[in-house]
Design a protein around this motif. Structure first.
Motif, PDB file in Angstrom:
ATOM      1  N   SER A   1      60.552  66.297  18.868  1.00 17.69           N
ATOM      2  CA  SER A   1      59.774  65.603  17.848  1.00 17.69           C
ATOM      3  C   SER A   1      58.480  65.074  18.462  1.00 17.69           C
ATOM      4  O   SER A   1      58.070  65.507  19.538  1.00 17.69           O
TER       5      SER A   1
ATOM      6  N   VAL B   1      55.527  60.433  14.250  1.00 17.93           N
ATOM      7  CA  VAL B   1      56.450  59.829  13.277  1.00 17.93           C
ATOM      8  C   VAL B   1      56.171  58.336  13.100  1.00 17.93           C
ATOM      9  O   VAL B   1      56.590  57.740  12.107  1.00 17.93           O
ATOM     10  N   TYR B   2      55.469  57.737  14.050  1.00 16.86           N
ATOM     11  CA  TYR B   2      55.195  56.299  13.978  1.00 16.86           C
ATOM     12  C   TYR B   2      53.965  56.017  13.115  1.00 16.86           C
ATOM     13  O   TYR B   2      53.149  56.902  12.848  1.00 16.86           O
ATOM     14  N   ARG B   3      53.835  54.767  12.729  1.00 13.03           N
ATOM     15  CA  ARG B   3      52.624  54.334  12.027  1.00 13.03           C
ATOM     16  C   ARG B   3      51.468  54.259  13.011  1.00 13.03           C
ATOM     17  O   ARG B   3      51.681  54.218  14.235  1.00 13.03           O
TER      18      ARG B   3
ATOM     19  N   GLU C   1      62.046  53.263  20.162  1.00 15.15           N
ATOM     20  CA  GLU C   1      62.662  54.302  19.336  1.00 15.15           C
ATOM     21  C   GLU C   1      63.059  53.803  17.950  1.00 15.15           C
ATOM     22  O   GLU C   1      63.053  54.582  16.988  1.00 15.15           O
TER      23      GLU C   1
ATOM     24  N   GLU D   1      59.518  51.143  13.133  1.00 13.78           N
ATOM     25  CA  GLU D   1      59.325  51.742  11.806  1.00 13.78           C
ATOM     26  C   GLU D   1      58.687  53.121  11.911  1.00 13.78           C
ATOM     27  O   GLU D   1      57.731  53.323  12.659  1.00 13.78           O
ATOM     28  N   LYS D   2      59.219  54.054  11.135  1.00 11.62           N
ATOM     29  CA  LYS D   2      58.618  55.387  11.048  1.00 11.62           C
ATOM     30  C   LYS D   2      57.759  55.444   9.779  1.00 11.62           C
ATOM     31  O   LYS D   2      58.293  55.344   8.674  1.00 11.62           O
TER      32      LYS D   2
ATOM     33  N   PRO E   1      54.629  57.801   9.181  1.00 10.13           N
ATOM     34  CA  PRO E   1      53.583  58.755   9.529  1.00 10.13           C
ATOM     35  C   PRO E   1      52.486  58.834   8.476  1.00 10.13           C
ATOM     36  O   PRO E   1      52.732  58.598   7.295  1.00 10.13           O
TER      37      PRO E   1
ATOM     38  N   VAL F   1      59.955  63.282  10.541  1.00  8.80           N
ATOM     39  CA  VAL F   1      60.876  62.206  10.182  1.00  8.80           C
ATOM     40  C   VAL F   1      62.120  62.785   9.503  1.00  8.80           C
ATOM     41  O   VAL F   1      63.265  62.426   9.829  1.00  8.80           O
TER      42      VAL F   1
ATOM     43  N   GLU G   1      64.185  64.797  12.065  1.00 10.42           N
ATOM     44  CA  GLU G   1      64.947  63.918  12.953  1.00 10.42           C
ATOM     45  C   GLU G   1      66.232  63.447  12.284  1.00 10.42           C
ATOM     46  O   GLU G   1      67.306  63.426  12.908  1.00 10.42           O
TER      47      GLU G   1
ATOM     48  N   ARG H   1      61.116  62.422  21.437  1.00  5.76           N
ATOM     49  CA  ARG H   1      59.759  62.330  20.890  1.00  5.76           C
ATOM     50  C   ARG H   1      58.752  62.462  22.025  1.00  5.76           C
ATOM     51  O   ARG H   1      58.760  61.677  22.975  1.00  5.76           O
TER      52      ARG H   1
ATOM     53  N   THR I   1      48.502  55.739  19.331  1.00  2.21           N
ATOM     54  CA  THR I   1      49.956  55.784  19.239  1.00  2.21           C
ATOM     55  C   THR I   1      50.513  55.696  20.651  1.00  2.21           C
ATOM     56  O   THR I   1      50.380  56.645  21.436  1.00  2.21           O
TER      57      THR I   1
END
Length: 294
Positions: free
Chosen positions: A115, A119-121, A131, A134-135, A137, A146, A149, A161, A274
Motif C-alpha cells: 500500500s 491513504v493518509y490525510r 498505522e 485516520e485514513k 485520502p 483504503v 487494505e 505502507r 505525508t
C-alpha cells in the motif's frame, strides 16, 4: 517459496534481488508483461492477468503443488493521474481483481500487500502518521488503497505502507525517475524538483529489503498494518541534492520548484506533506534506523 504478484516492475525487481540475496528460497514471479524476463534455477516466471479469473485458477493449481507460499502482492493500477483518467479500469485492477485473488489462491503461509502513504490525510511537518491514524485520502488512488487494505486485512493477511521511493532501475531497458535525474544533471542540464513536498522517503533497496525481512520473520501475532518509511523528512529537492552529491555534480543543476504552483506535472491532487511513523516496523525487526541510501 515466494510468490510475487506484479513482479516485473521496480519494486518487484528489488523484491527478487533481496529474496535471492537474503534467502535460499525459490520464486514464482508473475506479471501480465513478461518482456525482458527469463527463468533461472531459482526464478520461474508465469504470465498472469489478475483481472482474468481463469488465469488465477491456473496460478492456484501451480501454487497448490508448492510448499506454503510467502506472497508479496504488488499488482496495481498505481499512478494517480491514470486512475483519475481511467476509473473503471483502475477499480477492476485495484479492487475487483484483488478480491478475486484473495478468494482464489490457496496454500498461503503469509501475504503482504503493498500500500501507500496516500491513504493518509494531508499532513504537515512535525506530524508523523502511525498505522492507526485516520485514513482520509485526497485522490482516487488513495481511496482504492483504503478499500484494498480493508479487503486484505479482512481476509487475515498483512499490509505494508510504502513512502515515496526512489532509486536506480535494475530492470534492463527501463528507466526510473532516479535514472532520468542522473542522466539529466550529468549532461549538464537542470532538473526541477519540488522543494515543498515533504516525505519520509526511502530507496527501493532499503524499503523492499524491510518487506522481505518481514516475510522471513512472519508470525500471526505480527501487526496487520506496518509503515515502512525513512527516519528523515526530505523534500524531493533535498533528494535531488543527495543525488547531485553522489555524482559530484553542482547543486545549481537541481532547481527548486513549488508543488503548490505546479500546473504541468500532475493532474490529480497529491498531499504536499505525508510523513509516516516507522517505530512499529523498527520494533518488529529490531532496527535502530531506516535511512535513504544511494
Amino acid at each position: 517459496m515466494y510468490l510475487i504478484v506484479g513482479a516485473n516492475g521496480f519494486v518487484g525487481s528489488y523484491a527478487i534481488k533481496n529474496i535471492l540475496e537474503g534467502t535460499d528460497e525459490k520464486i514464482l514471479a508473475t506479471d501480465m508483461n513478461l518482456e525482458g524476463t527469463a527463468d533461472t534455477e531459482r526464478i520461474t516466471w508465469k504470465r498472469c492477468d489478475i483481472t482474468v479469473h481463469d488465469d488465477l485458477v491456473q496460478l492456484n493449481e501451480v501454487c497448490k503443488e508448492q510448499e506454503p507460499l510467502k506472497v508479496i502482492y504488488l499488482a496495481a493500477y498505481h499512478k494517480p493521474d491514470l486512475v483519475l483518467a481511467h476509473p473503471r479500469l483502475a477499480w477492476n485492477i485495484n479492487i475487483t481483481a484483488l478480491s478475486d485473488f484473495l478468494n482464489t489462491i490457496e496454500n498461503v503461509q503469509c501475504l503482504f500487500y503493498s500500500s501507500t502513504e496516500m491513504v493518509y490525510r494531508p499532513g504537515e511537518k512535525g506530524i508523523f502518521f502511525k498505522e492507526d491514524a485516520e485514513k482520509a485520502p485526497i485522490n482516487a488512488y488513495g481511496k482504492h488503497k483504503v478499500i484494498a487494505e480493508d479487503l486484505v486485512v479482512g481476509y487475515g493477511y498483512n499490509v505494508v505502507r510504502f513512502p515515496f521511493m526512489i532509486g536506480p532501475s535494475i530492470i534492463e531497458g527501463k528507466k526510473h525517475f532516479y535514472d532520468v535525474i542522473v542522466e539529466t544533471i550529468q549532461d549538464g542540464r537542470c532538473m526541477e524538483m519540488f522543494e515543498d513536498a515533504y516525505k519520509t522517503a526511502l530507496d527501493f533497496n532499503t524499503a523492499v529489503g524491510v518487506l522481505v525481512e518481514l516475510t522471513k520473520s512472519y508470525s500471526p501475532e505480527m501487526p496487520k498494518v506496518l509503515n515502512i518509511a525513512g527516519d528523515d523528512v526530505l523534500s524531493k529537492y533535498d533528494i535531488g541534492l543527495m543525488i547531485a552529491d553522489k555524482y559530484n555534480v553542482s547543486h545549481e543543476l537541481i532547481v527548486p520548484i513549488s508543488v503548490k504552483e505546479d500546473t504541468k506535472i500532475f493532474t490529480e491532487k497529491r498531499a504536499d506533506c505525508t510523513l509516516m511513523d516507522n517505530s512499529a516496523v523498527k520494533k518488529v525487526l529490531g532496527l535502530t534506523e531506516l535511512k535513504l541510501k544511494f
